[in-house]
Design an enzyme around this catalytic site. Structure first.
Site, PDB file in Angstrom:
ATOM      1  N   GLN A  12      32.874  48.162  40.544  1.00 37.55           N
ATOM      2  CA  GLN A  12      33.859  49.018  39.874  1.00 37.55           C
ATOM      3  C   GLN A  12      33.547  49.177  38.372  1.00 37.55           C
ATOM      4  O   GLN A  12      33.399  50.298  37.869  1.00 37.55           O
ATOM      5  CB  GLN A  12      35.254  48.393  40.036  1.00 37.55           C
ATOM      6  N   SER A 127      36.460  35.813  31.969  1.00 42.19           N
ATOM      7  CA  SER A 127      37.641  36.210  32.758  1.00 42.19           C
ATOM      8  C   SER A 127      38.881  35.426  32.358  1.00 42.19           C
ATOM      9  O   SER A 127      38.797  34.251  31.978  1.00 42.19           O
ATOM     10  CB  SER A 127      37.332  35.938  34.229  1.00 42.19           C
ATOM     11  N   GLU A 129      40.753  34.263  34.427  1.00 44.57           N
ATOM     12  CA  GLU A 129      40.852  33.166  35.392  1.00 44.57           C
ATOM     13  C   GLU A 129      40.470  31.827  34.745  1.00 44.57           C
ATOM     14  O   GLU A 129      40.795  30.769  35.268  1.00 44.57           O
ATOM     15  CB  GLU A 129      39.920  33.419  36.586  1.00 44.57           C
ATOM     16  N   TYR A 151      35.368  29.849  41.146  1.00 42.21           N
ATOM     17  CA  TYR A 151      35.121  31.073  40.383  1.00 42.21           C
ATOM     18  C   TYR A 151      35.468  30.857  38.901  1.00 42.21           C
ATOM     19  O   TYR A 151      34.676  31.158  38.006  1.00 42.21           O
ATOM     20  CB  TYR A 151      35.940  32.236  40.963  1.00 42.21           C
ATOM     21  N   GLY A 187      37.477  47.175  44.894  1.00 40.99           N
ATOM     22  CA  GLY A 187      37.146  46.714  46.246  1.00 40.99           C
ATOM     23  C   GLY A 187      38.421  46.457  47.052  1.00 40.99           C
ATOM     24  O   GLY A 187      39.442  46.055  46.489  1.00 40.99           O
ATOM     25  N   ALA A 282      44.749  26.497  45.301  1.00 41.78           N
ATOM     26  CA  ALA A 282      45.301  26.306  43.955  1.00 41.78           C
ATOM     27  C   ALA A 282      45.484  27.703  43.370  1.00 41.78           C
ATOM     28  O   ALA A 282      44.531  28.476  43.314  1.00 41.78           O
ATOM     29  CB  ALA A 282      44.364  25.484  43.083  1.00 41.78           C
TER      30      ALA A 282
END
Ligand code: GDD
Length: 324
Positions: A12, A127, A129, A151, A187, A282
């Site tokens: 993307q 990120s 995250e 990740y 996606g 988690a």
């Protein structure tokens, strides 16, 4: 003509970035896995409209020699390292390959940059995250990291590697700490596109319900097109630095559902079910960023807000699934 090298160009962000850079007169080069070149119809759909305007080079992020050849050939001025195993949920199923691809891939890219194009500028797709179990709300560039998945851990490692290449070798290497960014090209496994595509399929009678996991998770969502502009702006600065890029708004998955279904004249409560198997071992409960540094230094601001983002995604999927 300036040359930009993009890893992850088929994704993307890669496709929007390639469009942006081509429009600015760059020569755009993308690193793609050979398998992507061999299966053009499926893997290249986001780039089909750009195929005669950009150069795709087969390569593999998992070996240094492959990148060595590409860097030597292209001699880029700007490098955008976007490629990764980017699906958080999958990183619980396969921690090893996520860590391997994401950490080594970034390390090999940085190493090739240092050895073969040290006067170029390097962008790493870090990120939100990385904030994981957040230590404060909202988060900014000084908030400590507390990743909650392989990740997230891989992105913290990439962040530290990038910063260390900047500090140790005096290179122009920056981290974009991007919050969730979506679009009509997202996606289908990510929650926003899963929702927008199901709204359309339910509307046309192709599905009768949407199974999701945690509806109470909160995310700070923006549009990819706005966020790739921030990537480019970071590389136009005099000094390398790291920036949070976000919308400064947070919404639950439930709110996303509510608005998305209402665009098609549907009530999400009649179709959405929450299933334990879609919960993560988690969870990152809440992400909300503060991007005042990017606003001040880059002069960046998002143009597409939460409501418009949802409308664009749902309308696009309503069009897409109309004839199915
Ligand atoms: N994918 C998915 N599928 N997520 C679900 C579902 C579901 O069925 N049901 C609930 N969710 C919740 C997840 O638990 C998570 O809290 C939230 O929806 C968003 O999930 P994703 O869309 O998969 O994105 P993400 O937040 O995990 O990660 C994305 O954003 C990061 C930046 O914060 C990805 O694009 C990452 O690559 C990116 O770094």
């Amino acid at each position: 003509m300036k040359k930009a090298l993009i890893s992850g160009i088929t994704g993307q962000d890669g496709s929007y970035l390639a469009e942006l850079l081509h429009g600015k007169g760059y020569g755009v080069y993308g690193i793609v896995r050979r398998v992507a070149l061999e299966d053009q119809a499926n893997r290249m759909n986001r780039l089909a409209h750009l195929s005669d305007k950009i150069r795709l080079i087969p390569g593999c992020l998992e070996t240094y020699p492959s990148l060595y050849k590409i860097f030597n050939q292209v001699q880029p001025d700007e490098i955008y390292h976007l490629a990764a195993q980017s699906y958080v949920s999958y990183s619980f199923e396969d921690e090893f390959s996520t860590l391997n691809t994401n950490i080594n891939g970034t390390h090999f890219m940085l190493s090739a940059f240092k050895d073969l194009a040290p006067s170029a500028k390097f962008y790493f797709a870090a990120s939100s995250e990385m904030f994981g179990k957040v230590h404060e709300v909202p988060q900014n560039e000084s908030t400590p990291f507390h990743p909650r998945s392989a990740y997230g851990i891989s992105k913290v490692a990439g962040f530290d590697l990038t910063r260390n290449y900047r500090e140790a070798y005096g290179l122009f290497a920056v981290n974009g700490i991007l919050y969730n960014h979506e679009s009509e090209r997202r996606g289908f496994e990510f929650v926003t596109r899963k929702i927008s595509s199901h709204v359309a399929m339910i509307k046309y009678g192709l599905r009768d319900r949407l199974e999701l996991g945690n509806l109470d998770a909160k995310r700070d969502w923006g549009h990819s097109k706005d966020y790739v502009r921030a990537m480019w702006m970071m590389l136009q600065q005099e000094k390398p630095d790291d920036f949070v890029i976000c919308s400064e708004e947070t919404h639950t998955v439930r709110e996303f559902c509510e608005r998305a279904f209402s665009i098609a004249g549907l009530d999400y409560r009649n179709y959405v079910v929450s299933k334990p198997e879609f919960y993560r071992p988690a969870e990152v409960d809440i992400l909300l960023g503060n991007c005042s540094k990017a606003k001040k230094i880059l002069g960046w601001r998002p143009e597409i807000g939460f409501d418009m983002l949802i409308e664009m995604m749902v309308k696009s999927d309503l069009e897409r699934f109309k004839s199915k």
